[in-house]
Design a protein around this motif. Structure first.
Motif, PDB file in Angstrom:
ATOM      1  N   ARG A 193       0.858  -1.191   0.000  1.00 56.98           N
ATOM      2  CA  ARG A 193       0.000   0.000   0.000  1.00 56.98           C
ATOM      3  C   ARG A 193       0.892   1.239   0.000  1.00 56.98           C
ATOM      4  O   ARG A 193       1.868   1.311   0.749  1.00 56.98           O
ATOM      5  CB  ARG A 193      -0.932   0.034   1.215  1.00 56.98           C
ATOM      6  N   LEU A 194       0.522   2.206  -0.813  1.00 47.31           N
ATOM      7  CA  LEU A 194       1.264   3.463  -0.889  1.00 47.31           C
ATOM      8  C   LEU A 194       0.279   4.625  -0.908  1.00 47.31           C
ATOM      9  O   LEU A 194      -0.937   4.426  -1.091  1.00 47.31           O
ATOM     10  CB  LEU A 194       2.133   3.499  -2.151  1.00 47.31           C
ATOM     11  N   ARG A 195       0.803   5.801  -0.773  1.00 48.60           N
ATOM     12  CA  ARG A 195      -0.028   7.003  -0.869  1.00 48.60           C
ATOM     13  C   ARG A 195      -0.049   7.469  -2.313  1.00 48.60           C
ATOM     14  O   ARG A 195       1.002   7.546  -2.963  1.00 48.60           O
ATOM     15  CB  ARG A 195       0.518   8.117   0.037  1.00 48.60           C
ATOM     16  N   GLN A 196      -1.239   7.784  -2.792  1.00 51.11           N
ATOM     17  CA  GLN A 196      -1.324   8.325  -4.148  1.00 51.11           C
ATOM     18  C   GLN A 196      -0.561   9.643  -4.221  1.00 51.11           C
ATOM     19  O   GLN A 196      -0.501  10.399  -3.254  1.00 51.11           O
ATOM     20  CB  GLN A 196      -2.785   8.525  -4.558  1.00 51.11           C
ATOM     21  N   PHE A 197       0.016   9.877  -5.389  1.00 49.76           N
ATOM     22  CA  PHE A 197       0.871  11.054  -5.556  1.00 49.76           C
ATOM     23  C   PHE A 197       0.129  12.340  -5.207  1.00 49.76           C
ATOM     24  O   PHE A 197      -1.003  12.577  -5.634  1.00 49.76           O
ATOM     25  CB  PHE A 197       1.367  11.132  -7.000  1.00 49.76           C
ATOM     26  N   SER A 198       0.798  13.170  -4.411  1.00 49.14           N
ATOM     27  CA  SER A 198       0.311  14.502  -4.081  1.00 49.14           C
ATOM     28  C   SER A 198       1.506  15.436  -4.171  1.00 49.14           C
ATOM     29  O   SER A 198       2.540  15.173  -3.536  1.00 49.14           O
ATOM     30  CB  SER A 198      -0.278  14.533  -2.672  1.00 49.14           C
TER      31      SER A 198
ATOM     32  N   GLY B 237      13.728  -3.005  -1.794  1.00 50.91           N
ATOM     33  CA  GLY B 237      14.186  -4.327  -1.385  1.00 50.91           C
ATOM     34  C   GLY B 237      13.058  -5.343  -1.399  1.00 50.91           C
ATOM     35  O   GLY B 237      13.292  -6.529  -1.656  1.00 50.91           O
ATOM     36  N   TYR B 238      11.828  -4.891  -1.116  1.00 50.81           N
ATOM     37  CA  TYR B 238      10.677  -5.782  -1.246  1.00 50.81           C
ATOM     38  C   TYR B 238      10.407  -6.027  -2.742  1.00 50.81           C
ATOM     39  O   TYR B 238      10.421  -5.081  -3.544  1.00 50.81           O
ATOM     40  CB  TYR B 238       9.433  -5.171  -0.600  1.00 50.81           C
ATOM     41  N   ASP B 239      10.138  -7.268  -3.112  1.00 46.15           N
ATOM     42  CA  ASP B 239       9.941  -7.606  -4.523  1.00 46.15           C
ATOM     43  C   ASP B 239       8.813  -6.799  -5.147  1.00 46.15           C
ATOM     44  O   ASP B 239       8.936  -6.304  -6.274  1.00 46.15           O
ATOM     45  CB  ASP B 239       9.659  -9.105  -4.671  1.00 46.15           C
ATOM     46  N   TRP B 240       7.699  -6.654  -4.411  1.00 46.93           N
ATOM     47  CA  TRP B 240       6.550  -5.972  -4.994  1.00 46.93           C
ATOM     48  C   TRP B 240       6.865  -4.502  -5.275  1.00 46.93           C
ATOM     49  O   TRP B 240       6.378  -3.938  -6.262  1.00 46.93           O
ATOM     50  CB  TRP B 240       5.319  -6.090  -4.086  1.00 46.93           C
ATOM     51  N   TYR B 241       7.687  -3.880  -4.404  1.00 44.80           N
ATOM     52  CA  TYR B 241       8.013  -2.465  -4.606  1.00 44.80           C
ATOM     53  C   TYR B 241       9.033  -2.307  -5.726  1.00 44.80           C
ATOM     54  O   TYR B 241       8.900  -1.412  -6.575  1.00 44.80           O
ATOM     55  CB  TYR B 241       8.556  -1.859  -3.312  1.00 44.80           C
ATOM     56  N   ASP B 242      10.031  -3.174  -5.741  1.00 51.35           N
ATOM     57  CA  ASP B 242      11.074  -3.059  -6.768  1.00 51.35           C
ATOM     58  C   ASP B 242      10.531  -3.310  -8.163  1.00 51.35           C
ATOM     59  O   ASP B 242      11.133  -2.886  -9.152  1.00 51.35           O
ATOM     60  CB  ASP B 242      12.209  -4.043  -6.475  1.00 51.35           C
TER      61      ASP B 242
ATOM     62  N   VAL C 105      -0.641   6.788 -10.105  1.00 51.81           N
ATOM     63  CA  VAL C 105       0.688   7.278  -9.743  1.00 51.81           C
ATOM     64  C   VAL C 105       0.758   7.443  -8.229  1.00 51.81           C
ATOM     65  O   VAL C 105      -0.117   8.049  -7.613  1.00 51.81           O
ATOM     66  CB  VAL C 105       1.000   8.606 -10.441  1.00 51.81           C
ATOM     67  N   PHE C 106       1.817   6.890  -7.637  1.00 48.76           N
ATOM     68  CA  PHE C 106       1.962   6.875  -6.187  1.00 48.76           C
ATOM     69  C   PHE C 106       3.265   7.555  -5.766  1.00 48.76           C
ATOM     70  O   PHE C 106       4.237   7.606  -6.525  1.00 48.76           O
ATOM     71  CB  PHE C 106       1.959   5.427  -5.668  1.00 48.76           C
ATOM     72  N   ASP C 107       3.240   8.073  -4.550  1.00 47.10           N
ATOM     73  CA  ASP C 107       4.459   8.666  -3.982  1.00 47.10           C
ATOM     74  C   ASP C 107       5.487   7.574  -3.708  1.00 47.10           C
ATOM     75  O   ASP C 107       5.121   6.445  -3.336  1.00 47.10           O
ATOM     76  CB  ASP C 107       4.142   9.384  -2.670  1.00 47.10           C
ATOM     77  N   PRO C 108       6.759   7.882  -3.833  1.00 42.88           N
ATOM     78  CA  PRO C 108       7.794   6.881  -3.536  1.00 42.88           C
ATOM     79  C   PRO C 108       7.895   6.616  -2.035  1.00 42.88           C
ATOM     80  O   PRO C 108       7.532   7.461  -1.221  1.00 42.88           O
ATOM     81  CB  PRO C 108       9.068   7.532  -4.084  1.00 42.88           C
TER      82      PRO C 108
ATOM     83  N   MET D 284      -3.390   3.507  -0.184  1.00 39.47           N
ATOM     84  CA  MET D 284      -4.272   2.832  -1.139  1.00 39.47           C
ATOM     85  C   MET D 284      -3.621   1.536  -1.623  1.00 39.47           C
ATOM     86  O   MET D 284      -2.389   1.470  -1.760  1.00 39.47           O
ATOM     87  CB  MET D 284      -4.523   3.748  -2.349  1.00 39.47           C
ATOM     88  N   PRO D 285      -4.427   0.502  -1.905  1.00 40.50           N
ATOM     89  CA  PRO D 285      -3.866  -0.687  -2.571  1.00 40.50           C
ATOM     90  C   PRO D 285      -3.429  -0.309  -3.980  1.00 40.50           C
ATOM     91  O   PRO D 285      -3.978   0.626  -4.590  1.00 40.50           O
ATOM     92  CB  PRO D 285      -5.031  -1.678  -2.573  1.00 40.50           C
ATOM     93  N   LEU D 286      -2.447  -1.001  -4.514  1.00 36.07           N
ATOM     94  CA  LEU D 286      -1.887  -0.648  -5.812  1.00 36.07           C
ATOM     95  C   LEU D 286      -2.746  -1.204  -6.942  1.00 36.07           C
ATOM     96  O   LEU D 286      -3.149  -2.375  -6.917  1.00 36.07           O
ATOM     97  CB  LEU D 286      -0.460  -1.185  -5.927  1.00 36.07           C
ATOM     98  N   SER D 287      -2.995  -0.366  -7.926  1.00 39.39           N
ATOM     99  CA  SER D 287      -3.725  -0.810  -9.113  1.00 39.39           C
ATOM    100  C   SER D 287      -2.781  -1.589 -10.027  1.00 39.39           C
ATOM    101  O   SER D 287      -1.564  -1.577  -9.854  1.00 39.39           O
ATOM    102  CB  SER D 287      -4.291   0.406  -9.856  1.00 39.39           C
ATOM    103  N   ASP D 288      -3.379  -2.273 -11.025  1.00 35.07           N
ATOM    104  CA  ASP D 288      -2.558  -3.089 -11.934  1.00 35.07           C
ATOM    105  C   ASP D 288      -1.576  -2.232 -12.736  1.00 35.07           C
ATOM    106  O   ASP D 288      -0.498  -2.706 -13.109  1.00 35.07           O
ATOM    107  CB  ASP D 288      -3.459  -3.886 -12.883  1.00 35.07           C
ATOM    108  N   ASP D 289      -1.955  -0.977 -13.013  1.00 33.51           N
ATOM    109  CA  ASP D 289      -1.094  -0.103 -13.799  1.00 33.51           C
ATOM    110  C   ASP D 289      -0.336   0.895 -12.916  1.00 33.51           C
ATOM    111  O   ASP D 289       0.092   1.948 -13.376  1.00 33.51           O
ATOM    112  CB  ASP D 289      -1.910   0.658 -14.853  1.00 33.51           C
ATOM    113  N   ALA D 290      -0.146   0.540 -11.648  1.00 36.69           N
ATOM    114  CA  ALA D 290       0.489   1.450 -10.692  1.00 36.69           C
ATOM    115  C   ALA D 290       1.922   1.763 -11.099  1.00 36.69           C
ATOM    116  O   ALA D 290       2.648   0.914 -11.627  1.00 36.69           O
ATOM    117  CB  ALA D 290       0.466   0.843  -9.299  1.00 36.69           C
ATOM    118  N   MET D 291       2.325   2.987 -10.835  1.00 37.78           N
ATOM    119  CA  MET D 291       3.703   3.428 -11.051  1.00 37.78           C
ATOM    120  C   MET D 291       4.068   4.386  -9.922  1.00 37.78           C
ATOM    121  O   MET D 291       3.197   4.953  -9.257  1.00 37.78           O
ATOM    122  CB  MET D 291       3.863   4.096 -12.418  1.00 37.78           C
TER     123      MET D 291
END
Length: 561
Positions: free
Chosen positions: A311-316, A374-379, A365-368, A331-338
């Motif tokens: 889960r990440l914060r949507q870009f602001s 290091g986590y596979d899903w994030y990388d 689009v999400f904030d970094p 928010m949970p990540l969408s399939d086209d999340a970046m």
């Protein structure tokens, strides 16, 4: 060469003369140390009374119901004690507590252990420094435990000292006949475990009881702060440990003050065990948002955890004034999340946010979050980076890098934010058309340090543009002579308004707006909205028609013909 000598470490005869420096002879230290001695002797209750002694005057009487003394010399020998073998093994007592009375005039009446006689010691203020002898009498007296009477100094708060010493003590304390409140040191802990004679309580940072602690360790009623680890999470509560020492000689206090813990191998083991407790709690919880490095620490300690929640914060976009930043919900990540790589300056994030809104891709689009690297899903998430801006006038298109600025030119036909989208080793170009770009260096904070570019078809209003300038550039100064926040914001928005009008209209309209702004702020508030006033300025003369009528209406009077 001479023969080798055999040397032994020893205590200097002059060390005893410095005993008054071991403790500060405060009422807090004295009561705390006497209470520790009473507990170790086997006492089950202590009574503290303020009395008027015929010899000492205003005095404090400390009595316990323990077994008394086997040898009074043990009480007066620095570093020695006659505690039981079990007590020595469990606590490693130092035999220094009674010397907290150094510098005070005191009397001790103690049962001779196992008899119906008592020792009576009269101790002068300098006696514990070894300067004068101490007379010890043995009298026939059916005494219980040990009674210590010592002179009270002016303004000493005996009640406060007793409450502090007794609050987490293991035996009850009476103060002038009334019980002193006690409580469990780990009261309110979210989780408690026992380990090698130590109760370890874990608090979350939202637990109200945690914030009542002014220390994190209780040694049988003596509280202090020791280096215990805490565990933070990115998006969840943090964990903090508090320990209540029950029976553990391996965790030692620094002597003589006993205000700190010895940094030994056992302390390292304790710190690691606390971390294991944190990680076990998270494993039972199932979900977490640990930094990847902490996730790996758990693994090294033998605890396998799931990856952090995806889960990440949507870009602001960032604001030039960090206090104005808006933090979106996780928010949970969408399939086209970046992930947006971020920008060096708020102005570039504001430019990107406006362009992104026009594409309709904002929800993807999400904030970094660097802590998750290091986590596979994030990388695996594609990373979007803004590299520059493009201006098109007719058939000519010019590209500027981020931080660059074009000369002041006519309004461009098209504007583009350009960048690259990297997924693994694959890199693809990315661009989004926009109607507004504000060019400025990364450290720009002034209106005249920025160049505004707006397409002819932009729907942006005057207020939209002023808001954009403010979000991208306004960073208040907190120097004492810089003016209030509200004043600085007003000065900035006034200048932004003038710049927007100049850009969209003419210099004459800027001046007209400045005059109107002054009238609205300085005059409008005292007049009715129905006022009909004419202001004529000729040279240095100012003529105002209708002001008298306006004031009359404002006061509720009938207007004159």
């Amino acid at each position: 060469m001479s023969d080798a000598q055999t040397l032994m470490a020893r205590v200097s005869d002059t060390a005893l003369q410095k005993v008054t420096r071991l403790f500060n002879a405060s009422i807090d230290d004295i009561i705390a140390e006497l209470l520790q001695n009473a507990r170790r002797s086997g006492a089950t209750e202590v009574a503290i009374d303020t009395i008027d002694d015929p010899d000492l005057g205003a005095a404090i009487q400390f009595r316990d119901n323990g077994p008394g003394l086997a040898d009074p010399q043990s009480l007066l020998t620095l570093g020695a004690s006659d505690w039981t073998h079990d007590m020595q093994a469990n606590e490693d007592p130092a035999g220094m507590g009674f010397f907290a009375l150094a510098g005070r005039h005191a009397r001790v009446i103690a049962q001779k252990r196992g008899t119906q006689t008592a020792y009576v010691l009269d101790i002068a203020p300098t006696a514990l420094s070894g300067d004068v002898p101490i007379t010890c009498k043995e009298i026939a007296r059916d005494e219980t435990g040990v009674t210590v009477i010592f002179a009270q100094l002016p303004s000493e708060n005996v009640a406060a000292a007793a409450r502090t010493a007794a609050r987490y003590a293991l035996i009850p304390v009476l103060l002038d006949g009334h019980p002193v409140d006690r409580e469990d040191y780990l009261d309110g802990a979210a989780h408690i475990e026992e380990w090698k004679g130590i109760r370890i309580g874990v608090y979350r940072d939202r637990d109200p009881k945690y914030h009542h602690h002014h220390s994190n360790a209780n040694f049988h009623g003596v509280t202090l702060t020791v280096p215990l680890p805490h565990l933070s999470q990115v998006n969840h509560v943090s964990f903090h440990a508090v320990i209540d020492v029950q029976s553990c000689a391996a965790l030692q206090l620094v002597l003589p003050a006993r205000k700190d813990v010895v940094r030994n191998a056992f302390l390292v083991d304790l710190q690691q065990e606390i971390m294991r407790i944190y990680f076990r709690m998270l494993k039972d919880q199932g979900q977490h948002s640990l930094r990847f490095e902490d996730h790996q620490k758990a693994k090294a300690l033998g605890i396998e955890l799931l990856p952090a929640m995806a889960r990440l914060r949507q870009f602001s976009p960032a604001h030039a004034d960090p206090d104005s930043n808006i933090y979106t919900e996780l928010m949970p990540l969408s399939d086209d999340a970046m992930v947006f790589a971020g920008a060096e300056a708020a102005v570039d994030e504001q430019n990107f946010a406006r362009a992104l809104a026009a594409t309709g891709q904002g929800a993807s689009v999400f904030d970094p979050q660097p802590a998750f690297v290091g986590y596979d899903w994030y990388d695996a998430l594609p990373v979007l980076e803004v590299t520059g801006y493009a201006l098109a006038i007719g058939e000519t298109q010019t590209v500027y890098s981020v931080g660059g600025a074009p000369p002041i030119i006519e309004r461009p036909d098209r504007l583009l934010v350009t960048g690259k989208l990297q997924s693994g080793r694959d890199i693809a170009p990315w661009e989004a058309e926009t109607d507004l770009i504000l060019f400025a260096e990364a450290d720009a904070t002034l209106i005249d340090e920025a160049v505004l570019c707006l397409t002819p078809t932009s729907p942006a209003t005057h207020n939209d543009l002023v808001t954009f300038f403010t979000n991208a550039l306004f960073a208040p100064c907190y120097d004492a002579d810089a003016g209030s926040y509200d004043a600085q914001l007003q000065w900035f928005t006034d200048e932004a308004e003038d710049e927007v009008i100049r850009y969209l209209s003419t210099l004459e309209e800027v001046h007209l707006h400045q005059v109107e702004r002054v009238i609205r702020r300085e005059l409008w508030w005292i007049l009715k909205t129905t006022s009909d006033i004419a202001i004529r300025i000729k040279g240095s003369e100012v003529q105002i028609d209708g002001l008298e009528t306006a004031f009359a209406r404002s006061a509720g009077e009938p207007a004159t013909a």
